[in-house]
Design a protein around this motif. Structure first.
Motif, mmCIF file in Angstrom:
data_model
loop_
_atom_site.group_PDB
_atom_site.id
_atom_site.type_symbol
_atom_site.label_atom_id
_atom_site.label_comp_id
_atom_site.label_asym_id
_atom_site.label_seq_id
_atom_site.Cartn_x
_atom_site.Cartn_y
_atom_site.Cartn_z
ATOM 1 N N HIS A 181 -35.723 -0.263 -42.130
ATOM 2 C CA HIS A 181 -35.807 -1.707 -42.273
ATOM 3 C C HIS A 181 -34.953 -2.389 -41.205
ATOM 4 N N SER A 182 -35.380 -3.577 -40.840
ATOM 5 C CA SER A 182 -34.613 -4.395 -39.899
ATOM 6 C C SER A 182 -34.405 -5.771 -40.522
ATOM 7 N N TYR A 183 -33.166 -6.222 -40.532
ATOM 8 C CA TYR A 183 -32.829 -7.497 -41.176
ATOM 9 C C TYR A 183 -32.124 -8.427 -40.186
ATOM 10 N N ARG A 184 -32.332 -9.726 -40.408
ATOM 11 C CA ARG A 184 -31.652 -10.751 -39.591
ATOM 12 C C ARG A 184 -30.760 -11.590 -40.501
ATOM 13 N N ILE A 185 -29.507 -11.765 -40.088
ATOM 14 C CA ILE A 185 -28.529 -12.546 -40.850
ATOM 15 C C ILE A 185 -27.999 -13.677 -39.970
ATOM 16 N N ALA A 186 -28.020 -14.889 -40.511
ATOM 17 C CA ALA A 186 -27.395 -16.024 -39.820
ATOM 18 C C ALA A 186 -26.035 -16.262 -40.471
ATOM 19 N N GLU A 187 -24.974 -16.028 -39.716
ATOM 20 C CA GLU A 187 -23.628 -16.305 -40.222
ATOM 21 C C GLU A 187 -23.254 -17.735 -39.836
ATOM 22 N N ILE A 188 -23.006 -18.561 -40.833
ATOM 23 C CA ILE A 188 -22.639 -19.961 -40.590
ATOM 24 C C ILE A 188 -21.166 -20.124 -40.924
ATOM 25 N N SER A 189 -20.383 -20.408 -39.905
ATOM 26 C CA SER A 189 -18.948 -20.585 -40.090
ATOM 27 C C SER A 189 -18.622 -22.066 -40.175
ATOM 28 N N PHE A 190 -17.791 -22.412 -41.169
ATOM 29 C CA PHE A 190 -17.410 -23.816 -41.339
ATOM 30 C C PHE A 190 -16.430 -24.260 -40.267
ATOM 31 N N GLY A 191 -15.857 -23.310 -39.527
ATOM 32 C CA GLY A 191 -14.814 -23.641 -38.560
ATOM 33 C C GLY A 191 -15.331 -23.995 -37.186
ATOM 34 N N ARG A 192 -14.508 -23.690 -36.196
ATOM 35 C CA ARG A 192 -14.799 -24.074 -34.819
ATOM 36 C C ARG A 192 -15.551 -22.952 -34.083
ATOM 37 N N PRO A 193 -16.216 -23.272 -32.971
ATOM 38 C CA PRO A 193 -17.139 -22.313 -32.330
ATOM 39 C C PRO A 193 -16.484 -21.305 -31.394
ATOM 40 N N HIS A 194 -15.142 -21.124 -31.485
ATOM 41 C CA HIS A 194 -14.464 -20.252 -30.537
ATOM 42 C C HIS A 194 -14.995 -18.822 -30.554
ATOM 43 N N TRP A 195 -15.406 -18.353 -31.748
ATOM 44 C CA TRP A 195 -15.717 -16.932 -31.885
ATOM 45 C C TRP A 195 -17.191 -16.682 -32.208
ATOM 46 N N ASP A 196 -18.066 -17.608 -31.852
ATOM 47 C CA ASP A 196 -19.495 -17.410 -32.077
ATOM 48 C C ASP A 196 -20.018 -16.276 -31.193
ATOM 49 N N ALA A 197 -20.901 -15.474 -31.770
ATOM 50 C CA ALA A 197 -21.452 -14.346 -31.016
ATOM 51 C C ALA A 197 -22.678 -13.807 -31.740
ATOM 52 N N ALA A 198 -23.451 -13.004 -31.042
ATOM 53 C CA ALA A 198 -24.569 -12.266 -31.642
ATOM 54 C C ALA A 198 -24.227 -10.781 -31.553
ATOM 55 N N TYR A 199 -24.514 -10.042 -32.623
ATOM 56 C CA TYR A 199 -24.209 -8.615 -32.596
ATOM 57 C C TYR A 199 -25.166 -7.859 -33.524
ATOM 58 N N GLU A 200 -25.191 -6.531 -33.374
ATOM 59 C CA GLU A 200 -26.082 -5.675 -34.160
ATOM 60 C C GLU A 200 -25.295 -4.483 -34.705
ATOM 61 N N PHE A 201 -25.768 -3.916 -35.803
ATOM 62 C CA PHE A 201 -25.156 -2.700 -36.336
ATOM 63 C C PHE A 201 -26.158 -1.977 -37.240
ATOM 64 N N GLU A 202 -25.854 -0.715 -37.523
ATOM 65 C CA GLU A 202 -26.664 0.098 -38.418
ATOM 66 C C GLU A 202 -25.887 0.312 -39.711
#
Length: 710
Positions: free
Chosen positions: A3-24
């Motif tokens: 299976h392959s899943y997509r997750i949108a992480e929404i942070s209430f804080g500031r955009p300093h550490w926004d990134a896209a990443y993958e894992f198993e």
């Protein structure tokens, strides 16, 4: 099949550490994209509405404590539902999972000797990790120190636990229930950094461990150095860039409570792990505390510990919150968006006693008042109440208003950097705009700070008005009403001018100037009083051109000519000294005090029963108006500056109608006509002891005549 899943992480804080990443994980592939909304709940809403058909789960990071702090596993489950966002996609914030996993990891590290609480533990914000604080405090009470008063209120105290502490912290966060904190002053941008930390640093010196959520710690910026230098920093959320940044504070070590067996990627946190586990187990609804407990805790003994400090920490809370959630939800769903907004603040220390739950302040020693007022001012602005069902008599249009409060007295505001006050009010403006308000008004000292609303209006997404045009109009409206009832002044039948002297104290201020201009058209004599002679001279020349038939004198001391004045209008911000000796006033004089706080107090009124001291003209808005908070006025009366904001909204005239020091006298006339058209009425004349009746006015008149005849 993988299976392959997509997750949108929404942070209430500031955009300093926004990134896209993958894992198993567990044979499935996961793609995560992090989005930060910069403290905007509206931003959370928009992202969920935009992405809900493109992702399999939402991971909500660092959500604000919008309703309660107890039993977050239940509250956050319904957080987005309360916001009115329908979504079949799982909304995961890691609550429940985080608490169980943290206790599990903590107990293991204590048993292995990696954490030794006897060495002393400092919680900069225990309210955000209540289960950890309670577990450690129960066993190592003398070793635990809590800094919530410092980190949340800006008060430089280091507090050992006591029963009322968490109540204080919950109060602080509950009143900060903004729908949009985007422009609310972040802790790192307040005077927190500028305060002396010597006493705090001295007490933390011998503490070995600092327990704190990493993103929250980074808000302190340089203040964090005092917390963590040379200490073992215990965290439960991580990010490589965050850890790199916190290392500049020179901690001795960083101990992460996040379970190692689930740390499948450096960016993994509890909200993403929550989403991952729920997708793997095909669960849309949140897992219960019991389910998280079974999943995360293998050791039966540790499981019992976790249950005690997470699940049963307050056994009666679940039912209370369930009821409270429904009340809040129903209220939100039934409320209409506000059409206008208004900002008020505490006019004196006694105003805090009208806030539910703070009536006990009357028993506090008076010498503590200033300290309390300074502490209260650290609390962020909050929604104080609503003014509903204002209906125009002319058009039948109905509007509703939302009222914000700054918990600060004029004395505190005067001694605060205007830029700090600007940012707080601008945050209110953005919140009001996000709620639907089309314009906002400034009350009392908020329209005096700095450049009297100009900067605030420039930075606001909606028009701002000080309300001073209607304030001036209502002042003269009330004054005219009372002077006629006193029947002590004669009117020249040929010129129509009143044969007497009017005095305006604070004449160069916004309300003072326009009051002086309009009084010059009515009174034969006018005395202008203000601290600066050059500005008085300029005003005198301006008024002389308008009203050549009026004799104008100027003075920097009101006491010089006060005995000659038949009418006095005070419009100052001199809350820390007397602007005129009440004993010098002429018997039968009518004083209209439109300063906030008032220039004359109840003791002044008692000294001179032969002088009529009234407050500035308050008004009553048209319609079956409902006011759900205590404004300090009788019945349905409201301040005229609030009414101006409502009137402009009824008129659809969304503009910065009154702004800065100079009020256009034609605008005073315009807003007066607007008020009469829509059905605004002058409220009953108010004095220091309540409504002033015609009988009291007649009694004052008789006392004045008896003194004049002596």
């Amino acid at each position: 099949m993988k299976h392959s899943y997509r997750i949108a992480e929404i942070s209430f804080g500031r955009p300093h550490w926004d990134a896209a990443y993958e894992f198993e994980f567990n044979g499935s592939h996961f793609e995560v994209q992090r989005f930060s909304v910069n403290f905007s709940v509206d931003g959370v809403r928009r992202l969920i509405e935009t992405l809900r058909n493109q992702v399999d789960a939402f991971a909500l990071t660092s959500l604000p404590p919008v309703i309660k702090l107890e039993q977050k596993s239940y509250v956050h489950r319904q957080y987005l539902e309360i916001m009115g966002i329908p979504s079949p996609v799982p909304l995961c914030d890691g609550t429940g999972l985080r608490e169980i996993a943290n206790i599990n990891s903590l107990v293991k590290k204590i048993e292995s000797g990696k954490i030794q609480p006897e060495g002393g533990i400092f919680f900069p914000s225990a309210v955000f990790c209540a289960e950890l604080e309670e577990y450690i405090r129960h066993r190592y009470r003398k070793s635990v120190y809590i800094g919530d008063a410092y980190s949340l209120l800006g008060v430089p105290w280091l507090i050992q636990p006591f029963p009322g502490l968490m109540t204080l912290s919950k109060l602080v966060l509950n009143v900060a229930n903004f729908k949009d904190l985007r422009n609310n002053t972040p802790l790192a941008e307040t005077k927190l950094q500028k305060m002396s930390r010597s006493s705090l640093a001295a007490q933390v010196e011998n503490v070995q461990y600092v327990f704190c959520d990493l993103p929250f710690l980074l808000l302190f910026d340089s203040a964090a150095t005092e917390f963590v230098r040379g200490k073992d920093l215990v965290i439960w959320s991580s990010h490589p860039l965050m850890e790199a940044e916190v290392k500049k504070y020179n901690p001795r070590s960083i101990i992460n409570l996040f379970p190692e067996n689930y740390r499948v990627h450096p960016y993994m946190n509890y909200s993403v792990l929550d989403a991952t586990l729920r997708l793997v187990h095909n669960r849309t609804a949140p897992l219960s505390i019991e389910e998280w407990e079974q999943l995360m805790t293998e050791d039966t003994e540790i499981r019992q510990v976790a249950r005690k400090y997470v699940m049963t920490r307050n056994t009666s809370t679940q039912a209370k919150i369930s009821k409270g959630i429904n009340v809040v939800k129903n209220k939100i769903l039934s409320e209409k968006e506000p059409d206008f907004a208004f900002v008020i603040h505490a006019l004196s220390h006694s105003d805090f006693m009208r806030v539910p739950g703070l009536s006990a302040l009357k028993y506090m020693p008076k010498e503590w008042n200033d300290s309390f007022d300074k502490m209260a001012s650290k609390v962020p602005p909050f929604v104080h109440g609503h003014v509903k069902h204002v209906i125009s008599e002319e058009s039948g249009k109905e509007i509703n208003g939302i009222i914000y409060a700054l918990p600060a007295t004029p004395k505190v505001l005067k001694n605060t950097d205007p830029e700090v006050v600007y940012r707080k009010i601008e945050g209110i403006c953005y919140d009001a705009a996000n709620r639907g308000a089309k314009m906002i008004g400034l009350g009392a000292y908020t329209k005096i700070v700095g450049d009297q609303g100009i900067t605030i209006n420039q930075n606001s997404p909606i028009p701002v008005t000080t309300g001073n045009s209607l304030s001036a109009s209502a002042t003269l409206w009330a004054l005219n009403d009372v002077v006629k009832k006193m029947r002590l002044l004669n009117q020249d039948p040929q010129t129509g001018m009143v044969d007497g002297m009017a005095m305006v104290i604070g004449a160069t201020g916004s309300i003072g100037q326009v009051s002086a201009k309009l009084l010059s058209l009515v009174f034969k004599k006018l005395c202008l009083v203000a601290p600066r002679m050059n500005r008085l001279q300029e005003l005198k020349e301006t008024i002389q051109k308008m009203a050549p038939g009026c004799e104008i004198t100027i003075a920097t001391d009101a006491n010089e000519l006060a005995p000659q004045a038949d009418v006095l209008v005070t419009a100052t911000s001199a809350f820390d000294h007397k602007i005129v000796d009440v004993m010098l006033l002429k018997p039968g004089a009518v004083v209209c005090d439109c300063s906030r706080p008032l220039d004359f107090d109840i003791e002044d009124a008692k000294k001179r029963p032969d002088v009529l001291i009234i407050e500035s003209g308050e008004v009553i808005l048209p319609g079956p108006v409902e006011i759900d908070f205590d404004m300090g006025l009788p019945g349905k009366a409201v301040y005229a500056c609030l009414a101006e904001t409502a009137l402009l909204t009824l008129e659809g005239q969304f503009e910065a109608f009154t702004m800065g020091r100079d009020i256009e006298w034609n605008k005073v006339k315009q807003i007066y006509r607007m008020a009469r058209r829509h059905g605004v009425q002058l409220a009953a004349i108010q004095g220091h002891t309540g409504i002033i009746t015609d009988k009291e006015i007649e009694l004052t008149r008789q006392l004045a005549l008896s003194k004049r005849n002596k």
